[in-house]
Design an enzyme around this catalytic site. Sequence first.
Site, short mmCIF file in Angstrom:
data_model
loop_
_atom_site.label_atom_id
_atom_site.label_comp_id
_atom_site.label_asym_id
_atom_site.label_seq_id
_atom_site.Cartn_x
_atom_site.Cartn_y
_atom_site.Cartn_z
N ASP A 79 0.93 -1.46 0.14
CA ASP A 79 -0.39 0.41 -0.02
C ASP A 79 1.16 1.39 -0.20
OD1 ASP A 79 -2.34 1.54 -0.02
OD2 ASP A 79 -2.80 1.49 2.29
N HIS A 80 0.31 1.89 -0.88
CA HIS A 80 1.33 3.21 -1.02
C HIS A 80 0.47 4.63 -0.32
CE1 HIS A 80 3.03 6.69 -3.32
NE2 HIS A 80 4.32 6.55 -2.51
N SER A 81 -0.99 4.13 0.62
CA SER A 81 -1.92 5.09 0.58
C SER A 81 -1.29 6.17 2.06
CB SER A 81 -3.32 4.61 0.72
OG SER A 81 -3.66 4.04 -0.24
#
Length: 378
Positions: A297-299
Amino acid sequence: MILRYLSIFVLLLLCVSQSGRVAGQFQCKDMKNQNVDWFVFYKLPKVKGSPSDAVADGTAFLYLDKNNKQWVYPTMNMLDGNHAIAYTLQQYYDRQDDSMIMSIFYNDEHPDNITSSSLGHQKGVVAFDAISGFWLIHSIPKFPENTSYVYPPNAHSYGQMGICVTLPNKGLNDIANQLFFTQPFIYRFDLPPQFASLYPKLADVKKGNYQKAAPFSSVKPITTAGGTQFVHFAKAKGFKDDIYGGLIAPYLNTDLFAETWQHEPGNMGDWCMGRYEILDITWVNLPFGFNFENWSDHSKYAIAVTEKPNQGPTPPWVCIGDINRQTHQMVRGGGSLCLRDSDLFNTFKSIPTQFNKCNATTPTPILEKMLRSNRVSL
Protein backbone atom coordinates in the site's frame (compact mmCIF):
# COMPACT_ATOMS: atom_id res chain seq x y z
CA MET A 1 -14.11 44.48 1.82
CA ILE A 2 -15.93 46.53 -0.85
CA LEU A 3 -12.91 46.17 -3.16
CA ARG A 4 -12.93 42.42 -2.62
CA TYR A 5 -16.60 42.06 -3.58
CA LEU A 6 -16.01 44.32 -6.59
CA SER A 7 -13.17 42.05 -7.72
CA ILE A 8 -15.41 39.00 -7.46
CA PHE A 9 -18.11 40.80 -9.46
CA VAL A 10 -15.61 41.73 -12.17
CA LEU A 11 -14.39 38.12 -12.32
CA LEU A 12 -17.95 36.92 -12.85
CA LEU A 13 -18.57 39.52 -15.56
CA LEU A 14 -15.43 38.43 -17.39
CA CYS A 15 -16.56 34.82 -17.33
CA VAL A 16 -19.95 35.79 -18.70
CA SER A 17 -18.48 38.03 -21.40
CA GLN A 18 -16.16 35.31 -22.68
CA SER A 19 -18.70 32.49 -22.79
CA GLY A 20 -22.09 34.16 -22.83
CA ARG A 21 -22.97 32.54 -19.52
CA VAL A 22 -21.52 32.02 -16.06
CA ALA A 23 -18.97 29.35 -16.89
CA GLY A 24 -18.21 26.07 -15.35
CA GLN A 25 -18.84 25.77 -11.69
CA PHE A 26 -16.07 23.19 -11.34
CA GLN A 27 -17.02 20.54 -8.80
CA CYS A 28 -16.08 17.03 -7.78
CA LYS A 29 -18.01 14.52 -9.88
CA ASP A 30 -19.47 11.19 -8.79
CA MET A 31 -19.48 7.89 -10.65
CA LYS A 32 -22.38 9.08 -12.82
CA ASN A 33 -20.70 12.40 -13.67
CA GLN A 34 -23.02 14.28 -11.33
CA ASN A 35 -21.88 16.99 -8.94
CA VAL A 36 -20.95 15.70 -5.50
CA ASP A 37 -19.71 17.51 -2.41
CA TRP A 38 -16.84 15.10 -1.77
CA PHE A 39 -15.66 11.61 -2.63
CA VAL A 40 -12.94 9.14 -1.64
CA PHE A 41 -11.32 6.43 -3.74
CA TYR A 42 -9.07 3.52 -2.78
CA LYS A 43 -7.06 2.11 -5.71
CA LEU A 44 -6.37 -1.54 -4.91
CA PRO A 45 -2.90 -3.08 -5.19
CA LYS A 46 -2.08 -5.49 -8.00
CA VAL A 47 -2.90 -9.11 -7.20
CA LYS A 48 -1.30 -11.49 -9.69
CA GLY A 49 -3.52 -14.38 -10.67
CA SER A 50 -6.75 -12.66 -9.69
CA PRO A 51 -9.76 -13.72 -11.78
CA SER A 52 -10.51 -10.01 -12.17
CA ASP A 53 -8.45 -8.45 -14.96
CA ALA A 54 -8.52 -5.06 -13.21
CA VAL A 55 -7.31 -6.48 -9.90
CA ALA A 56 -4.62 -8.54 -11.66
CA ASP A 57 -3.52 -5.40 -13.52
CA GLY A 58 -3.61 -3.16 -10.43
CA THR A 59 -6.25 -0.77 -11.76
CA ALA A 60 -9.32 -1.75 -9.71
CA PHE A 61 -10.60 0.67 -7.09
CA LEU A 62 -13.25 1.19 -4.44
CA TYR A 63 -15.32 4.36 -4.14
CA LEU A 64 -17.57 6.22 -1.69
CA ASP A 65 -18.91 9.74 -1.39
CA LYS A 66 -21.02 12.04 0.76
CA ASN A 67 -24.23 10.46 -0.52
CA ASN A 68 -23.13 6.86 0.11
CA LYS A 69 -20.43 6.37 2.73
CA GLN A 70 -20.03 2.63 2.14
CA TRP A 71 -17.43 1.27 -0.28
CA VAL A 72 -18.70 0.26 -3.71
CA TYR A 73 -16.70 -1.80 -6.21
CA PRO A 74 -17.18 -0.27 -9.68
CA THR A 75 -17.04 -2.29 -12.87
CA MET A 76 -14.78 0.30 -14.52
CA ASN A 77 -11.12 0.72 -13.58
CA MET A 78 -8.57 3.52 -13.27
CA LEU A 79 -7.59 3.25 -16.94
CA ASP A 80 -11.13 4.11 -18.03
CA GLY A 81 -12.45 7.62 -18.52
CA ASN A 82 -15.94 7.05 -17.12
CA HIS A 83 -15.50 7.27 -13.37
CA ALA A 84 -15.41 9.95 -10.68
CA ILE A 85 -11.69 10.76 -10.84
CA ALA A 86 -11.64 11.05 -14.63
CA TYR A 87 -14.93 12.98 -14.78
CA THR A 88 -13.65 15.46 -12.21
CA LEU A 89 -10.39 16.11 -14.05
CA GLN A 90 -12.09 16.22 -17.45
CA GLN A 91 -13.79 19.49 -16.48
CA TYR A 92 -10.36 21.07 -16.40
CA TYR A 93 -9.08 19.34 -19.54
CA ASP A 94 -12.08 20.61 -21.49
CA ARG A 95 -11.23 24.19 -20.54
CA GLN A 96 -7.48 24.09 -20.00
CA ASP A 97 -6.93 26.93 -22.49
CA ASP A 98 -9.54 29.16 -20.85
CA SER A 99 -7.72 32.22 -19.51
CA MET A 100 -10.25 32.54 -16.68
CA ILE A 101 -9.45 29.16 -15.10
CA MET A 102 -7.13 28.89 -12.09
CA SER A 103 -5.28 25.60 -11.67
CA ILE A 104 -2.41 24.06 -9.74
CA PHE A 105 -0.97 20.62 -10.50
CA TYR A 106 1.60 19.42 -7.96
CA ASN A 107 3.36 16.14 -7.23
CA ASP A 108 6.74 15.27 -5.74
CA GLU A 109 7.08 12.97 -8.79
CA HIS A 110 6.04 14.80 -11.95
CA PRO A 111 4.52 12.92 -14.93
CA ASP A 112 7.71 13.69 -16.91
CA ASN A 113 9.80 11.84 -14.26
CA ILE A 114 11.24 14.96 -12.61
CA THR A 115 11.26 14.42 -8.85
CA SER A 116 12.01 16.40 -5.70
CA SER A 117 13.34 15.03 -2.42
CA SER A 118 13.24 18.38 -0.60
CA LEU A 119 9.98 20.13 -1.53
CA GLY A 120 6.62 19.07 -0.13
CA HIS A 121 5.89 15.36 -0.18
CA GLN A 122 2.40 15.81 -1.57
CA LYS A 123 0.27 15.25 -4.63
CA GLY A 124 -2.83 17.04 -5.81
CA VAL A 125 -4.81 19.19 -8.19
CA VAL A 126 -6.62 22.48 -7.55
CA ALA A 127 -8.93 23.80 -10.28
CA PHE A 128 -11.38 26.72 -9.99
CA ASP A 129 -13.53 28.93 -12.14
CA ALA A 130 -15.21 32.10 -10.89
CA ILE A 131 -17.87 30.21 -8.93
CA SER A 132 -16.37 27.10 -7.39
CA GLY A 133 -13.70 24.47 -7.76
CA PHE A 134 -12.29 21.20 -6.52
CA TRP A 135 -9.27 20.14 -4.52
CA LEU A 136 -8.09 16.60 -5.26
CA ILE A 137 -5.56 15.26 -2.74
CA HIS A 138 -4.04 11.86 -3.52
CA SER A 139 -1.02 9.56 -3.21
CA ILE A 140 -0.41 8.58 -6.87
CA PRO A 141 3.08 9.37 -8.24
CA LYS A 142 3.31 11.01 -11.70
CA PHE A 143 -0.45 11.66 -11.76
CA PRO A 144 -2.36 13.29 -13.29
CA GLU A 145 -1.22 14.53 -16.67
CA ASN A 146 -2.00 18.23 -17.07
CA THR A 147 -3.48 17.93 -20.58
CA SER A 148 -5.59 14.74 -20.64
CA TYR A 149 -6.63 11.87 -18.40
CA VAL A 150 -4.06 9.06 -18.37
CA TYR A 151 -3.48 6.65 -15.51
CA PRO A 152 0.30 6.13 -15.24
CA PRO A 153 1.85 2.66 -15.70
CA ASN A 154 4.07 3.19 -12.65
CA ALA A 155 1.03 3.32 -10.32
CA HIS A 156 -0.42 -0.17 -10.79
CA SER A 157 1.47 -2.24 -8.20
CA TYR A 158 0.56 -0.55 -4.94
CA GLY A 159 -2.59 0.68 -3.25
CA GLN A 160 -3.38 4.40 -3.54
CA MET A 161 -5.96 6.71 -1.97
CA GLY A 162 -7.40 10.11 -2.78
CA ILE A 163 -10.10 12.53 -1.70
CA CYS A 164 -11.85 15.26 -3.69
CA VAL A 165 -13.71 18.17 -2.09
CA THR A 166 -15.89 20.78 -3.82
CA LEU A 167 -15.25 24.29 -2.53
CA PRO A 168 -16.74 27.72 -3.10
CA ASN A 169 -14.43 30.26 -4.71
CA LYS A 170 -13.46 31.75 -1.36
CA GLY A 171 -11.99 28.37 -0.37
CA LEU A 172 -8.99 29.24 -2.51
CA ASN A 173 -7.77 31.51 0.25
CA ASP A 174 -7.46 28.56 2.64
CA ILE A 175 -5.90 26.29 0.01
CA ALA A 176 -3.32 28.94 -0.82
CA ASN A 177 -2.46 29.34 2.85
CA GLN A 178 -1.96 25.61 3.34
CA LEU A 179 0.13 25.19 0.20
CA PHE A 180 2.28 28.12 1.33
CA PHE A 181 3.21 25.98 4.34
CA THR A 182 3.73 22.72 2.48
CA GLN A 183 5.76 24.09 -0.50
CA PRO A 184 4.46 21.75 -3.24
CA PHE A 185 6.50 20.67 -6.28
CA ILE A 186 4.39 22.28 -9.03
CA TYR A 187 4.30 21.30 -12.70
CA ARG A 188 1.43 23.49 -13.90
CA PHE A 189 0.11 26.72 -12.40
CA ASP A 190 -2.42 28.89 -14.20
CA LEU A 191 -3.10 32.08 -12.25
CA PRO A 192 -5.36 34.65 -13.95
CA PRO A 193 -4.78 38.22 -12.69
CA GLN A 194 -8.23 38.38 -11.13
CA PHE A 195 -7.50 35.36 -8.95
CA ALA A 196 -4.09 36.76 -8.02
CA SER A 197 -5.76 40.00 -6.94
CA LEU A 198 -8.39 38.24 -4.83
CA TYR A 199 -6.02 35.70 -3.27
CA PRO A 200 -2.50 37.17 -3.16
CA LYS A 201 -1.09 34.15 -1.32
CA LEU A 202 -1.52 32.18 -4.56
CA ALA A 203 1.14 34.36 -6.17
CA ASP A 204 3.52 33.50 -3.31
CA VAL A 205 2.90 29.79 -3.87
CA LYS A 206 3.51 30.16 -7.60
CA LYS A 207 6.83 31.89 -6.93
CA GLY A 208 7.90 29.01 -4.68
CA ASN A 209 7.73 31.04 -1.49
CA TYR A 210 6.92 29.16 1.69
CA GLN A 211 6.70 29.49 5.48
CA LYS A 212 10.29 29.98 6.69
CA ALA A 213 9.64 31.17 10.24
CA ALA A 214 7.53 29.94 13.15
CA PRO A 215 4.81 28.84 13.25
CA PHE A 216 5.71 25.91 11.04
CA SER A 217 2.25 24.34 10.98
CA SER A 218 -1.23 25.48 10.05
CA VAL A 219 -4.65 24.04 10.90
CA LYS A 220 -7.51 25.36 8.79
CA PRO A 221 -11.23 24.58 8.85
CA ILE A 222 -12.30 23.83 5.28
CA THR A 223 -16.01 24.12 4.51
CA THR A 224 -17.21 22.57 1.27
CA ALA A 225 -19.79 24.05 -1.09
CA GLY A 226 -22.31 21.66 0.45
CA GLY A 227 -21.50 22.71 4.00
CA THR A 228 -19.35 19.75 5.09
CA GLN A 229 -16.77 20.86 7.63
CA PHE A 230 -13.29 19.39 7.18
CA VAL A 231 -10.06 20.31 8.94
CA HIS A 232 -6.83 20.53 6.94
CA PHE A 233 -3.44 20.10 8.59
CA ALA A 234 -0.31 21.46 6.92
CA LYS A 235 3.31 21.42 8.02
CA ALA A 236 6.29 23.27 6.63
CA LYS A 237 9.74 21.71 6.45
CA GLY A 238 10.69 23.68 9.57
CA PHE A 239 8.16 21.68 11.60
CA LYS A 240 10.70 18.84 11.78
CA ASP A 241 8.25 16.29 13.11
CA ASP A 242 5.76 13.62 12.15
CA ILE A 243 2.49 15.28 11.13
CA TYR A 244 0.39 12.49 12.66
CA GLY A 245 1.92 12.45 16.13
CA GLY A 246 3.17 16.03 16.26
CA LEU A 247 0.12 17.86 14.91
CA ILE A 248 -2.97 15.83 14.02
CA ALA A 249 -3.37 13.60 17.08
CA PRO A 250 -2.92 16.42 19.65
CA TYR A 251 -5.36 18.69 17.78
CA LEU A 252 -8.01 15.98 17.33
CA ASN A 253 -7.39 14.68 20.85
CA THR A 254 -7.18 11.04 19.83
CA ASP A 255 -4.76 8.19 19.22
CA LEU A 256 -4.43 7.28 15.55
CA PHE A 257 -4.05 4.23 13.36
CA ALA A 258 -1.81 5.25 10.45
CA GLU A 259 -1.49 3.65 7.02
CA THR A 260 1.49 5.11 5.12
CA TRP A 261 4.35 3.94 2.89
CA GLN A 262 6.78 1.93 5.02
CA HIS A 263 9.36 0.65 2.51
CA GLU A 264 12.31 2.97 2.77
CA PRO A 265 14.90 3.24 5.57
CA GLY A 266 13.87 5.58 8.36
CA ASN A 267 10.42 4.24 9.17
CA MET A 268 9.45 5.88 12.45
CA GLY A 269 7.64 2.95 13.97
CA ASP A 270 4.89 3.42 16.49
CA TRP A 271 4.84 6.45 18.73
CA CYS A 272 4.16 5.17 22.25
CA MET A 273 5.85 7.61 24.63
CA GLY A 274 3.64 10.68 24.51
CA ARG A 275 0.05 11.42 25.44
CA TYR A 276 -1.20 10.07 22.11
CA GLU A 277 -0.26 6.79 20.45
CA ILE A 278 0.32 6.49 16.68
CA LEU A 279 -0.03 2.84 15.62
CA ASP A 280 1.06 1.65 12.18
CA ILE A 281 -1.44 -0.56 10.37
CA THR A 282 0.18 -3.80 9.19
CA TRP A 283 -2.79 -5.46 7.45
CA VAL A 284 -5.62 -3.79 5.51
CA ASN A 285 -9.10 -5.31 5.52
CA LEU A 286 -11.61 -4.13 2.91
CA PRO A 287 -14.97 -5.46 1.71
CA PHE A 288 -15.43 -7.63 -1.40
CA GLY A 289 -12.67 -9.94 -0.14
CA PHE A 290 -9.82 -7.46 -0.59
CA ASN A 291 -7.14 -7.84 2.10
CA PHE A 292 -3.47 -6.98 1.87
CA GLU A 293 -0.41 -6.16 3.95
CA ASN A 294 0.94 -2.65 4.46
CA TRP A 295 3.86 -3.47 2.14
CA SER A 296 1.44 -3.42 -0.80
CA ASP A 297 0.00 0.00 0.00
CA HIS A 298 1.15 3.50 -0.93
CA SER A 299 -1.88 5.27 0.61
CA LYS A 300 -1.57 7.86 3.37
CA TYR A 301 -4.48 7.96 5.80
CA ALA A 302 -5.23 7.85 9.50
CA ILE A 303 -8.18 6.67 11.58
CA ALA A 304 -9.03 7.51 15.18
CA VAL A 305 -8.26 4.52 17.39
CA THR A 306 -11.41 2.77 18.59
CA GLU A 307 -12.36 2.94 22.24
CA LYS A 308 -9.77 1.93 24.80
CA PRO A 309 -10.34 0.93 28.45
CA ASN A 310 -11.06 3.83 30.83
CA GLN A 311 -11.46 6.29 27.97
CA GLY A 312 -14.49 7.97 26.51
CA PRO A 313 -16.03 7.35 23.10
CA THR A 314 -13.73 7.63 20.10
CA PRO A 315 -14.11 10.87 18.15
CA PRO A 316 -15.00 9.61 14.65
CA TRP A 317 -12.14 11.16 12.69
CA VAL A 318 -10.78 9.98 9.33
CA CYS A 319 -7.81 11.76 7.69
CA ILE A 320 -6.56 11.39 4.10
CA GLY A 321 -3.34 13.03 3.00
CA ASP A 322 -0.04 12.79 1.19
CA ILE A 323 2.88 12.34 3.60
CA ASN A 324 4.44 9.29 5.24
CA ARG A 325 5.68 8.43 8.73
CA GLN A 326 9.40 8.41 7.90
CA THR A 327 12.22 10.39 9.45
CA HIS A 328 13.37 12.00 6.19
CA GLN A 329 9.85 13.38 5.69
CA MET A 330 9.94 15.15 9.05
CA VAL A 331 11.82 17.92 7.22
CA ARG A 332 9.46 18.10 4.24
CA GLY A 333 6.12 19.80 3.86
CA GLY A 334 2.92 17.79 3.71
CA GLY A 335 -0.70 17.73 4.73
CA SER A 336 -3.81 15.78 5.58
CA LEU A 337 -7.54 16.51 5.26
CA CYS A 338 -9.66 15.24 8.14
CA LEU A 339 -13.40 14.74 8.54
CA ARG A 340 -15.36 13.99 11.70
CA ASP A 341 -18.19 11.82 10.43
CA SER A 342 -19.65 8.77 12.18
CA ASP A 343 -20.75 7.01 8.98
CA LEU A 344 -17.40 7.45 7.25
CA PHE A 345 -15.60 6.42 10.42
CA ASN A 346 -17.68 3.24 10.67
CA THR A 347 -16.57 2.35 7.14
CA PHE A 348 -12.90 2.99 7.88
CA LYS A 349 -12.65 1.56 11.40
CA SER A 350 -12.80 -2.03 10.13
CA ILE A 351 -9.69 -1.50 7.96
CA PRO A 352 -6.97 -2.01 10.62
CA THR A 353 -7.48 -5.69 11.52
CA GLN A 354 -3.77 -6.00 12.30
CA PHE A 355 -1.57 -3.24 13.66
CA ASN A 356 1.42 -2.66 15.87
CA LYS A 357 0.77 -2.14 19.55
CA CYS A 358 2.52 -0.11 22.23
CA ASN A 359 3.67 -2.93 24.50
CA ALA A 360 7.39 -2.15 24.67
CA THR A 361 8.78 -0.52 27.81
CA THR A 362 11.39 1.46 25.89
CA PRO A 363 11.04 3.39 22.64
CA THR A 364 12.82 2.46 19.42
CA PRO A 365 16.06 4.41 18.78
CA ILE A 366 14.25 6.69 16.34
CA LEU A 367 11.48 7.48 18.81
CA GLU A 368 13.95 7.90 21.66
CA LYS A 369 15.81 10.52 19.63
CA MET A 370 12.54 12.28 18.85
CA LEU A 371 11.56 12.20 22.52
CA ARG A 372 14.81 13.86 23.52
CA SER A 373 14.39 16.63 20.93
CA ASN A 374 11.20 18.15 19.63
CA ARG A 375 8.67 15.85 21.29
CA VAL A 376 9.54 16.51 24.96
CA SER A 377 6.51 18.76 25.38
CA LEU A 378 4.01 15.99 24.60
